[in-house]
Design a protein around this motif. Structure first.
Motif, PDB file in Angstrom:
ATOM      1  N   SER A  60      39.548 -38.443  24.549  1.00 54.80           N
ATOM      2  CA  SER A  60      38.337 -38.372  23.737  1.00 54.80           C
ATOM      3  C   SER A  60      37.824 -39.770  23.411  1.00 54.80           C
ATOM      4  N   GLU A  61      38.757 -40.685  23.106  1.00 56.94           N
ATOM      5  CA  GLU A  61      38.359 -42.038  22.741  1.00 56.94           C
ATOM      6  C   GLU A  61      39.489 -43.006  23.055  1.00 56.94           C
ATOM      7  N   ALA A  62      39.119 -44.236  23.397  1.00 54.53           N
ATOM      8  CA  ALA A  62      40.082 -45.309  23.640  1.00 54.53           C
ATOM      9  C   ALA A  62      39.596 -46.561  22.937  1.00 54.53           C
ATOM     10  N   ILE A  63      40.539 -47.359  22.408  1.00 57.56           N
ATOM     11  CA  ILE A  63      40.187 -48.609  21.735  1.00 57.56           C
ATOM     12  C   ILE A  63      41.136 -49.709  22.197  1.00 57.56           C
ATOM     13  N   PRO A  64      40.702 -50.973  22.129  1.00 61.52           N
ATOM     14  CA  PRO A  64      41.642 -52.074  22.318  1.00 61.52           C
ATOM     15  C   PRO A  64      42.471 -52.247  21.054  1.00 61.52           C
ATOM     16  N   THR A  65      43.719 -52.655  21.194  1.00 64.43           N
ATOM     17  CA  THR A  65      44.581 -52.901  20.044  1.00 64.43           C
ATOM     18  C   THR A  65      44.747 -54.397  19.821  1.00 64.43           C
ATOM     19  N   SER A  66      45.194 -54.767  18.641  1.00 70.34           N
ATOM     20  CA  SER A  66      45.290 -56.179  18.272  1.00 70.34           C
ATOM     21  C   SER A  66      46.312 -56.932  19.111  1.00 70.34           C
ATOM     22  N   ASP A  67      47.237 -56.226  19.769  1.00 74.14           N
ATOM     23  CA  ASP A  67      48.240 -56.878  20.613  1.00 74.14           C
ATOM     24  C   ASP A  67      47.813 -56.954  22.078  1.00 74.14           C
ATOM     25  N   GLY A  68      46.530 -56.671  22.354  1.00 75.03           N
ATOM     26  CA  GLY A  68      46.013 -56.826  23.701  1.00 75.03           C
ATOM     27  C   GLY A  68      46.147 -55.620  24.600  1.00 75.03           C
ATOM     28  N   ASN A  69      46.548 -54.486  24.064  1.00 76.50           N
ATOM     29  CA  ASN A  69      46.712 -53.265  24.848  1.00 76.50           C
ATOM     30  C   ASN A  69      45.614 -52.265  24.509  1.00 76.50           C
ATOM     31  N   PHE A  70      45.735 -51.036  24.992  1.00 78.26           N
ATOM     32  CA  PHE A  70      44.750 -49.992  24.757  1.00 78.26           C
ATOM     33  C   PHE A  70      45.452 -48.776  24.153  1.00 78.26           C
ATOM     34  N   LEU A  71      44.794 -48.137  23.187  1.00 76.11           N
ATOM     35  CA  LEU A  71      45.290 -46.892  22.601  1.00 76.11           C
ATOM     36  C   LEU A  71      44.283 -45.791  22.870  1.00 76.11           C
ATOM     37  N   VAL A  72      44.784 -44.638  23.300  1.00 76.08           N
ATOM     38  CA  VAL A  72      43.942 -43.538  23.756  1.00 76.08           C
ATOM     39  C   VAL A  72      44.376 -42.266  23.028  1.00 76.08           C
ATOM     40  N   THR A  73      43.403 -41.469  22.584  1.00 76.70           N
ATOM     41  CA  THR A  73      43.733 -40.138  22.066  1.00 76.70           C
ATOM     42  C   THR A  73      42.863 -39.103  22.755  1.00 76.70           C
ATOM     43  N   GLY A  74      43.371 -37.871  22.782  1.00 78.37           N
ATOM     44  CA  GLY A  74      42.660 -36.763  23.418  1.00 78.37           C
ATOM     45  C   GLY A  74      43.520 -35.523  23.392  1.00 78.37           C
ATOM     46  N   ARG A  75      43.575 -34.824  24.500  1.00 77.68           N
ATOM     47  CA  ARG A  75      44.359 -33.588  24.582  1.00 77.68           C
ATOM     48  C   ARG A  75      45.034 -33.507  25.937  1.00 77.68           C
ATOM     49  N   VAL A  76      46.305 -33.128  25.922  1.00 76.74           N
ATOM     50  CA  VAL A  76      47.045 -32.787  27.132  1.00 76.74           C
ATOM     51  C   VAL A  76      47.637 -31.407  26.915  1.00 76.74           C
ATOM     52  N   ASP A  77      47.354 -30.495  27.842  1.00 74.66           N
ATOM     53  CA  ASP A  77      47.680 -29.073  27.642  1.00 74.66           C
ATOM     54  C   ASP A  77      47.028 -28.632  26.337  1.00 74.66           C
ATOM     55  N   ASN A  78      47.795 -28.200  25.340  1.00 77.84           N
ATOM     56  CA  ASN A  78      47.206 -27.758  24.068  1.00 77.84           C
ATOM     57  C   ASN A  78      47.584 -28.671  22.907  1.00 77.84           C
ATOM     58  N   ASP A  79      48.006 -29.889  23.200  1.00 72.91           N
ATOM     59  CA  ASP A  79      48.483 -30.796  22.157  1.00 72.91           C
ATOM     60  C   ASP A  79      47.614 -32.044  22.052  1.00 72.91           C
ATOM     61  N   VAL A  80      47.629 -32.643  20.868  1.00 63.84           N
ATOM     62  CA  VAL A  80      47.029 -33.956  20.678  1.00 63.84           C
ATOM     63  C   VAL A  80      47.853 -34.971  21.470  1.00 63.84           C
ATOM     64  N   SER A  81      47.174 -35.797  22.242  1.00 63.40           N
ATOM     65  CA  SER A  81      47.861 -36.853  22.980  1.00 63.40           C
ATOM     66  C   SER A  81      47.528 -38.201  22.350  1.00 63.40           C
ATOM     67  N   VAL A  82      48.557 -39.057  22.240  1.00 62.76           N
ATOM     68  CA  VAL A  82      48.387 -40.436  21.780  1.00 62.76           C
ATOM     69  C   VAL A  82      49.126 -41.310  22.782  1.00 62.76           C
ATOM     70  N   LEU A  83      48.401 -42.182  23.451  1.00 56.99           N
ATOM     71  CA  LEU A  83      48.946 -42.941  24.563  1.00 56.99           C
ATOM     72  C   LEU A  83      48.613 -44.413  24.385  1.00 56.99           C
ATOM     73  N   LYS A  84      49.613 -45.264  24.558  1.00 57.23           N
ATOM     74  CA  LYS A  84      49.385 -46.706  24.551  1.00 57.23           C
ATOM     75  C   LYS A  84      49.715 -47.251  25.927  1.00 57.23           C
ATOM     76  N   ILE A  85      48.749 -47.986  26.510  1.00 59.36           N
ATOM     77  CA  ILE A  85      48.955 -48.568  27.826  1.00 59.36           C
ATOM     78  C   ILE A  85      48.602 -50.049  27.775  1.00 59.36           C
ATOM     79  N   ASP A  86      49.135 -50.822  28.731  1.00 59.30           N
ATOM     80  CA  ASP A  86      48.746 -52.220  28.821  1.00 59.30           C
ATOM     81  C   ASP A  86      47.526 -52.338  29.745  1.00 59.30           C
ATOM     82  N   PRO A  87      46.897 -53.519  29.824  1.00 59.29           N
ATOM     83  CA  PRO A  87      45.679 -53.657  30.643  1.00 59.29           C
ATOM     84  C   PRO A  87      45.889 -53.397  32.132  1.00 59.29           C
ATOM     85  N   GLU A  88      47.132 -53.407  32.587  1.00 64.63           N
ATOM     86  CA  GLU A  88      47.414 -53.101  33.988  1.00 64.63           C
ATOM     87  C   GLU A  88      47.641 -51.616  34.221  1.00 64.63           C
TER      88      GLU A  88
END
Length: 366
Positions: free
Chosen positions: A275-303
């Protein structure tokens, strides 16, 4: 509340500091979240449980630990739907939405305590439905969205600080087109996400990114044949832009990184249904949305490497809709929690995560 937790960890792990729902006997749908300078939290959406009947605009304000400070509804006896949230320079709150009784768009401003200061209605010969609102550098506001009855076409509506219309521009194509989200660039122009059939390279709707000037004139646009739409766009360091959306044709991409002219730099395949993604203060990305029927919260690096991911939900369909990082480097997720199997049984859901293991948590990571 019965909540299930599933957690996959790569390099670090999140701790759920708290989770809290807000709602009544019917349905509440959360749209957006913002964090104030003092750490207090604003949630905006629509309520069917409270108000004058039908649905109404609804704002909930909590303290930094999720305790409700106040809530306020706004509307009439028809159906009002909140579509966006912005913070005003004076500490007030601005929400955009749609009024069914007027078939029109609306912009409301309150003070910091939720007391209504003004509301404006925007209508023309067509149904006008804004998809969101942002504050602009000149202390005004910008709404983008879609108008039309038989044929859908996008609009750009710029107001002054009191919500009075300054610029209204429409974009008529040969087929249905839509605007979904906007941000203002450092040069004062706007990047607007959308989806287009008019300029599609196939028979399907394709994602659309436009750069518009202060009058809404198109400076350039890009169409993305491998993408159906973008839900959100945000600027990241280095004059880059991060879009969350849905890829087409069974592709598993959910996130892509663009340069200042909309050229794709990277696509991320481990970010389905964001649903939405933002940059984080440590240089990574945080993403929220839905996977299957659950809230998903995912942190990934720029790669695109997964740092950690968490899925949280109950027995029915839940979804993360918006995410912010506070000054303590904690992550606040606005979501919708389903407490029964019908669309009528939903509440606002607020989740706070921390990567600091010393933070007192109501749940240990699993």
């Amino acid at each position: 509340m019965v909540v299930q937790f599933l957690l996959t960890m790569a390099f670090s792990q999140p701790y759920l500091v708290f989770e809290q729902t807000y709602g009544g006997d019917l349905m509440e749908l959360c749209t957006d979240i913002e964090i104030l300078d003092d750490g207090e939290i604003i949630l905006a959406g629509s309520t069917w449980s409270y108000g004058w009947g039908g649905s109404d605009f609804w704002i909930v304000k909590t303290d930094a630990t999720g305790n409700m400070l106040w809530n306020q509804f706004y509307g009439d006896f028809g159906y009002e739907r909140t579509t966006g949230l912005a913070l005003a320079p004076d500490g007030g709150i601005v929400i955009s939405g749609y009024l069914s009784t007027e078939s029109a768009g609306a912009l409301l401003k309150t003070n910091s305590q939720g007391e209504l200061q003004w509301n404006r209605i925007y209508s023309n010969a067509f149904l006008l439905s804004p998809s969101g609102v942002i504050s602009t550098a000149d202390s005004g506001y910008l709404m983008v969205g879609t108008a039309g009855d038989v044929r859908q076409f996008p609009f750009f509506l710029k107001t002054d600080s009191l919500g009075y219309e300054e610029v209204y521009t429409t974009y008529y194509g040969d087929d249905d087109d839509y605007f979904r989200n906007a941000i203002q660039k450092s040069d004062g122009t706007y990047l607007v996400t959308g989806q287009t059939n008019t300029y599609s390279e196939s028979s399907s709707t394709e994602a659309w990114l436009l750069n518009l000037d202060n009058e809404g004139a198109i400076l350039w646009y890009q169409v993305y044949p491998e993408w159906s739409y973008f839900n959100s766009i945000v600027e990241v360091p280095g004059d880059k832009y991060l879009c969350a959306g849905r890829a087409s044709g069974g592709r598993e991409y959910g996130l892509l990184l663009l340069d200042t002219l909309g050229t794709i730099l990277m696509q991320y395949s481990n970010t389905q249904n964001p649903s939405e993604a933002i940059p984080t203060s440590d240089g990574n990305f945080l993403v929220t949305g839905r996977v299957d029927n659950d809230v998903s919260v995912l942190k990934i690096d720029p790669e695109g490497n997964t740092i950690w991911e968490e899925y949280i939900g109950g027995n029915f369909t839940d979804e993360g809709v918006s995410v912010r990082e506070n000054s303590n480097n904690e992550y606040l997720i606005a979501a919708n929690y389903s407490w029964n199997s019908t669309e009528a049984g939903k509440d606002f859901w607020l989740l706070k995560y921390s990567e600091d293991s010393t933070v007192v948590s109501i749940h240990d990571p699993i």
